[in-house]
Write a protein that holds these residues in place. Structure first.
Motif, PDB file in Angstrom:
ATOM      1  N   GLY A  19       7.795   3.790  -1.239  1.00 16.84           N
ATOM      2  CA  GLY A  19       7.109   5.108  -1.730  1.00 16.84           C
ATOM      3  C   GLY A  19       6.386   4.627  -2.855  1.00 16.84           C
ATOM      4  N   SER A  20       5.089   5.714  -3.071  1.00 15.41           N
ATOM      5  CA  SER A  20       4.331   5.163  -4.288  1.00 15.41           C
ATOM      6  C   SER A  20       4.923   5.824  -5.533  1.00 15.41           C
ATOM      7  CB  SER A  20       2.980   5.790  -3.868  1.00 15.41           C
ATOM      8  OG  SER A  20       2.321   5.122  -2.753  1.00 15.41           O
ATOM      9  N   GLY A  21       5.966   6.689  -5.497  1.00 15.88           N
ATOM     10  CA  GLY A  21       6.443   6.957  -6.870  1.00 15.88           C
ATOM     11  C   GLY A  21       7.415   8.250  -6.588  1.00 15.88           C
ATOM     12  N   PRO A  22       8.656   8.351  -6.849  1.00 19.17           N
ATOM     13  CA  PRO A  22       9.342   7.211  -7.401  1.00 19.17           C
ATOM     14  C   PRO A  22       9.330   6.080  -6.375  1.00 19.17           C
ATOM     15  CG  PRO A  22      10.482   9.241  -7.669  1.00 19.17           C
ATOM     16  CD  PRO A  22       9.343   9.798  -6.757  1.00 19.17           C
ATOM     17  N   SER A  23       9.383   4.859  -7.042  1.00 15.88           N
ATOM     18  CA  SER A  23       9.419   3.873  -6.022  1.00 15.88           C
ATOM     19  C   SER A  23      10.695   3.112  -5.711  1.00 15.88           C
ATOM     20  CB  SER A  23       8.392   2.637  -6.859  1.00 15.88           C
ATOM     21  OG  SER A  23       9.320   2.275  -8.092  1.00 15.88           O
ATOM     22  N   ALA A 276       2.998 -13.728 -11.955  1.00 17.86           N
ATOM     23  CA  ALA A 276       3.933 -13.574 -10.880  1.00 17.86           C
ATOM     24  C   ALA A 276       4.308 -12.593 -10.200  1.00 17.86           C
ATOM     25  CB  ALA A 276       5.159 -14.611 -11.106  1.00 17.86           C
ATOM     26  N   THR A 277       4.402 -11.262 -10.866  1.00 16.95           N
ATOM     27  CA  THR A 277       4.388 -10.011 -10.559  1.00 16.95           C
ATOM     28  C   THR A 277       3.405  -9.550  -9.514  1.00 16.95           C
ATOM     29  OG1 THR A 277       4.008  -9.018 -12.234  1.00 16.95           O
ATOM     30  CG2 THR A 277       6.303  -9.309 -11.969  1.00 16.95           C
ATOM     31  N   ALA A 278       2.114  -9.812 -10.143  1.00 16.26           N
ATOM     32  CA  ALA A 278       0.773  -9.334  -9.685  1.00 16.26           C
ATOM     33  C   ALA A 278       0.412 -10.211  -8.423  1.00 16.26           C
ATOM     34  CB  ALA A 278      -0.126  -9.899 -10.769  1.00 16.26           C
ATOM     35  N   LYS A 279       0.990 -11.552  -8.289  1.00 17.76           N
ATOM     36  CA  LYS A 279       0.833 -12.267  -7.071  1.00 17.76           C
ATOM     37  C   LYS A 279       1.695 -11.763  -5.940  1.00 17.76           C
ATOM     38  CE  LYS A 279       1.024 -16.880  -5.436  1.00 17.76           C
ATOM     39  NZ  LYS A 279       1.607 -18.424  -5.385  1.00 17.76           N
ATOM     40  N   ARG A 280       2.979 -11.367  -6.507  1.00 19.46           N
ATOM     41  CA  ARG A 280       3.879 -11.000  -5.288  1.00 19.46           C
ATOM     42  C   ARG A 280       3.377  -9.665  -4.696  1.00 19.46           C
ATOM     43  NH1 ARG A 280       9.478 -11.088  -4.320  1.00 19.46           N
ATOM     44  NH2 ARG A 280      10.405  -9.135  -4.094  1.00 19.46           N
ATOM     45  N   SER A 281       2.818  -8.589  -5.477  1.00 19.01           N
ATOM     46  CA  SER A 281       2.184  -7.334  -5.095  1.00 19.01           C
ATOM     47  C   SER A 281       0.890  -7.632  -4.214  1.00 19.01           C
ATOM     48  CB  SER A 281       1.880  -6.502  -6.110  1.00 19.01           C
ATOM     49  OG  SER A 281       2.959  -5.846  -6.543  1.00 19.01           O
ATOM     50  N   ARG A 282       0.092  -8.360  -4.602  1.00 15.64           N
ATOM     51  CA  ARG A 282      -1.198  -8.808  -4.079  1.00 15.64           C
ATOM     52  C   ARG A 282      -0.821  -9.517  -2.820  1.00 15.64           C
ATOM     53  NH1 ARG A 282      -6.064  -6.632  -3.229  1.00 15.64           N
ATOM     54  NH2 ARG A 282      -6.413  -6.564  -5.671  1.00 15.64           N
ATOM     55  N   THR A 283       0.022 -10.240  -2.421  1.00 10.92           N
ATOM     56  CA  THR A 283       0.526 -10.782  -1.205  1.00 10.92           C
ATOM     57  C   THR A 283       0.670  -9.804  -0.208  1.00 10.92           C
ATOM     58  OG1 THR A 283       1.448 -12.920  -2.314  1.00 10.92           O
ATOM     59  CG2 THR A 283       2.289 -12.416  -0.135  1.00 10.92           C
ATOM     60  N   SER A 284       1.519  -8.797  -0.593  1.00 13.58           N
ATOM     61  CA  SER A 284       1.777  -7.852   0.259  1.00 13.58           C
ATOM     62  C   SER A 284       0.591  -6.880   0.486  1.00 13.58           C
ATOM     63  CB  SER A 284       2.956  -6.744  -0.337  1.00 13.58           C
ATOM     64  OG  SER A 284       4.038  -7.633  -0.616  1.00 13.58           O
ATOM     65  N   THR A 285      -0.209  -6.429  -0.336  1.00  9.16           N
ATOM     66  CA  THR A 285      -1.305  -5.560   0.114  1.00  9.16           C
ATOM     67  C   THR A 285      -2.442  -6.402   0.922  1.00  9.16           C
ATOM     68  OG1 THR A 285      -2.170  -5.863  -2.262  1.00  9.16           O
ATOM     69  CG2 THR A 285      -0.833  -3.968  -1.890  1.00  9.16           C
ATOM     70  N   ASP A 286      -2.560  -7.768   0.568  1.00 15.35           N
ATOM     71  CA  ASP A 286      -3.557  -8.188   1.312  1.00 15.35           C
ATOM     72  C   ASP A 286      -3.216  -8.531   2.753  1.00 15.35           C
ATOM     73  OD1 ASP A 286      -5.196  -8.998  -0.765  1.00 15.35           O
ATOM     74  OD2 ASP A 286      -4.562 -11.131  -1.257  1.00 15.35           O
ATOM     75  N   VAL A 312      -0.859  -0.510  -4.021  1.00 21.85           N
ATOM     76  CA  VAL A 312      -0.635   0.690  -2.986  1.00 21.85           C
ATOM     77  C   VAL A 312      -2.121   0.726  -1.994  1.00 21.85           C
ATOM     78  CG1 VAL A 312      -0.574   3.297  -2.779  1.00 21.85           C
ATOM     79  CG2 VAL A 312       0.259   2.230  -4.660  1.00 21.85           C
ATOM     80  N   ALA A 313      -1.504   0.383  -0.797  1.00 26.05           N
ATOM     81  CA  ALA A 313      -2.626   0.159   0.119  1.00 26.05           C
ATOM     82  C   ALA A 313      -2.659   1.732   0.847  1.00 26.05           C
ATOM     83  CB  ALA A 313      -2.252  -0.903   1.378  1.00 26.05           C
ATOM     84  N   THR A 314      -3.740   2.328   1.067  1.00 26.03           N
ATOM     85  CA  THR A 314      -4.095   3.447   1.754  1.00 26.03           C
ATOM     86  C   THR A 314      -4.929   3.073   3.041  1.00 26.03           C
ATOM     87  OG1 THR A 314      -5.935   3.882   0.341  1.00 26.03           O
ATOM     88  CG2 THR A 314      -4.212   5.155  -0.063  1.00 26.03           C
ATOM     89  N   ILE A 315      -4.360   3.533   4.419  1.00 29.82           N
ATOM     90  CA  ILE A 315      -5.190   3.248   5.435  1.00 29.82           C
ATOM     91  C   ILE A 315      -5.299   4.392   6.407  1.00 29.82           C
ATOM     92  CG2 ILE A 315      -4.709   1.626   7.567  1.00 29.82           C
ATOM     93  CD1 ILE A 315      -4.840   0.003   5.023  1.00 29.82           C
ATOM     94  N   ARG A 349       0.082   5.479   3.440  1.00 28.43           N
ATOM     95  CA  ARG A 349       0.153   5.033   1.846  1.00 28.43           C
ATOM     96  C   ARG A 349       1.215   4.609   1.756  1.00 28.43           C
ATOM     97  NH1 ARG A 349       0.036   8.529  -3.499  1.00 28.43           N
ATOM     98  NH2 ARG A 349       1.758   9.391  -2.275  1.00 28.43           N
ATOM     99  N   ILE A 350       0.910   3.025   1.531  1.00 31.22           N
ATOM    100  CA  ILE A 350       2.037   1.911   1.375  1.00 31.22           C
ATOM    101  C   ILE A 350       2.190   1.341   0.171  1.00 31.22           C
ATOM    102  CG2 ILE A 350       3.086   0.105   2.678  1.00 31.22           C
ATOM    103  CD1 ILE A 350       1.342   0.517   5.082  1.00 31.22           C
ATOM    104  N   ALA A 351       3.139   1.720  -0.717  1.00 32.90           N
ATOM    105  CA  ALA A 351       3.430   0.957  -1.679  1.00 32.90           C
ATOM    106  C   ALA A 351       3.885  -0.453  -1.951  1.00 32.90           C
ATOM    107  CB  ALA A 351       4.099   2.019  -2.770  1.00 32.90           C
ATOM    108  N   ALA A 352       3.439  -1.122  -2.487  1.00 26.13           N
ATOM    109  CA  ALA A 352       4.023  -2.538  -2.544  1.00 26.13           C
ATOM    110  C   ALA A 352       4.153  -3.233  -3.878  1.00 26.13           C
ATOM    111  CB  ALA A 352       3.085  -3.501  -1.692  1.00 26.13           C
ATOM    112  N   PHE A 353       4.914  -2.217  -4.774  1.00 26.26           N
ATOM    113  CA  PHE A 353       5.037  -2.681  -5.951  1.00 26.26           C
ATOM    114  C   PHE A 353       5.880  -4.098  -6.189  1.00 26.26           C
ATOM    115  CE2 PHE A 353       4.927   2.053  -6.478  1.00 26.26           C
ATOM    116  CZ  PHE A 353       3.542   2.237  -7.229  1.00 26.26           C
ATOM    117  N   PRO A 354       5.844  -4.831  -7.324  1.00 27.37           N
ATOM    118  CA  PRO A 354       6.622  -5.847  -7.433  1.00 27.37           C
ATOM    119  C   PRO A 354       8.349  -5.992  -6.738  1.00 27.37           C
ATOM    120  CG  PRO A 354       5.491  -5.531  -9.257  1.00 27.37           C
ATOM    121  CD  PRO A 354       5.350  -4.332  -8.762  1.00 27.37           C
TER     122      PRO A 354
END
Length: 377
Positions: A19-23, A276-286, A312-315, A349-354
């Motif tokens: 979820g994009s929030g609450p997460s 580290a948290t930014a890399k973790r999320s970016r790994t998921s959304t990439d 948050v990736a929107t497809i 819409r797929i959330a990939a928070f840390p």
């Protein structure tokens, strides 16, 4: 049809919350509510006075950890208050905008802050820079503007913006509600970097946080003295600053939110902090964007790769009903991947928070592939 599709168990994510929030809230955060343990508050604090040391120590530790996470410059303060980001728009209208603001509106939150400023009877009509959903709008230097405001990220569309100063003679007020903690940022480029804790910080609502520059603090105190302005205590930023320096809020804070956020900040810093948290999320959304670009039915909603959200990736989908995918996933405990309700797009819409495990994102994509295969037989 969807009720007949059975996704194999070995394809499903271990944790199905996207979820994009609450997460997603980690189990360790929930456990913190039971044991109440922090470095300076070893006893349970739920149901105790927020004016006493155990609660104030938790607030102080949260403030200190946020300062470390964001590497805040000297003179900046971590301020918190009652309410969420919606409340902070009103706080900013009363306590940061002196006469006129300029807003970038390219999604739900940017538009709502603009509307808040436009309705304030003591302010001049704000300036607005628009873009259609899925694209980025940026504020431009404008005469007579003393606050420039924009979202660092729009959860509704999955668009991310740049954070940099527009001019040196105005305040930069940046809404980071859905991305703070999931992307690296230079706080010195902002005067108020504000957010609520129910996205990357995996906590509950009821509190806003704002990292304020010396200039923003000075503006708040000056406007506090302007007797011609409407300024209820709950919206008076100078009062929030004074209370925050005492490690408290004007009224009783959401203690459960503070405890869960405390646990999340410990986890984030132990991972390696913001990089580290930014890399973790970016790994998921990439992973999600690459999957969408290779799937014949899917396309990233945000066409410009530089503007695609790292959290948050929107497809978009073509030739297949995305609501059937999300409904099937929900029947299997994989939840909250529906599109933003007001846009009505054929979209996930797929959330990939840390806190979201990249391995679970990979499993989610395998599950979606399976559902598509069944729907297109």
């Amino acid at each position: 049809m969807t009720s007949e599709i059975q996704i194999p168990y070995d394809l499903l994510p271990a944790d199905g919350r996207f979820g994009s929030g609450p997460s997603l809230v980690r189990d360790e955060q929930i456990q913190r509510l039971f044991d109440g343990n922090t470095a300076k508050a070893p006893n349970l604090i739920m149901g105790t006075s927020h004016r006493q040391a155990p609660v104030k120590n938790v607030v102080a530790e949260v403030q200190e950890m946020l300062g470390r996470l964001f590497s805040i410059p000297d003179g900046y303060e971590v301020v918190l208050g009652n309410g969420g980001s919606t409340a902070f728009w009103a706080v900013a209208a009363t306590s940061l905008i002196r006469e006129r603001s300029a807003h970038a509106t390219f999604g739900e939150f940017g538009t709502k802050f603009y509307d808040e400023a436009a309705r304030a009877p003591f302010l001049a009509a704000p300036k607005r820079f628009d873009a259609e959903p899925g694209k980025l709008a940026e504020v431009q230097a404008s005469e007579g503007v003393d606050v420039y405001a924009w979202p660092h990220h729009e959860t509704s569309t999955g668009v991310v913006s740049r954070v940099q100063r527009v001019t040196e003679d105005a305040l930069m007020v940046v809404d980071a509600t859905s991305i703070a903690g999931g992307i690296e940022v230079d706080i010195a480029q902002t005067d108020a970097y504000y957010f609520a804790p129910q996205k990357c910080f995996g906590s509950d609502g009821g509190i806003w946080f704002a990292i304020l520059s010396p200039a923003a603090q000075e503006r708040a105190y000056k406007l506090h003295k302007d007797n011609s302005r409407w300024m209820p205590q709950i919206l008076d930023l100078s009062i929030a600053i004074d209370n925050s320096k005492k490690n408290q809020t004007l009224n009783t804070p959401a203690l459960a939110t503070l405890m869960m956020m405390h646990a999340q900040l410990e986890w984030m810093l132990a991972l390696g902090g913001l990089p580290a948290t930014a890399k973790r999320s970016r790994t998921s959304t990439d992973m999600i964007y690459e999957w969408a670009e290779q799937n014949p039915y899917a396309t990233p909603f945000v066409r410009d790769p530089q503007h695609r959200s790292p959290v948050v990736a929107t497809i978009d989908f073509d030739g297949i009903d995305a609501s059937q995918i999300s409904a099937t996933l929900r029947q299997h405990g994989v939840v909250d991947v529906e599109p933003y309700r007001k846009f009505g797009r054929n979209q996930l819409r797929i959330a990939a928070f840390p806190a979201v495990n990249p391995d679970d994102v990979a499993a989610l994509l395998r599950s979606i592939d399976y559902v598509i295969e069944q729907l297109t037989k």
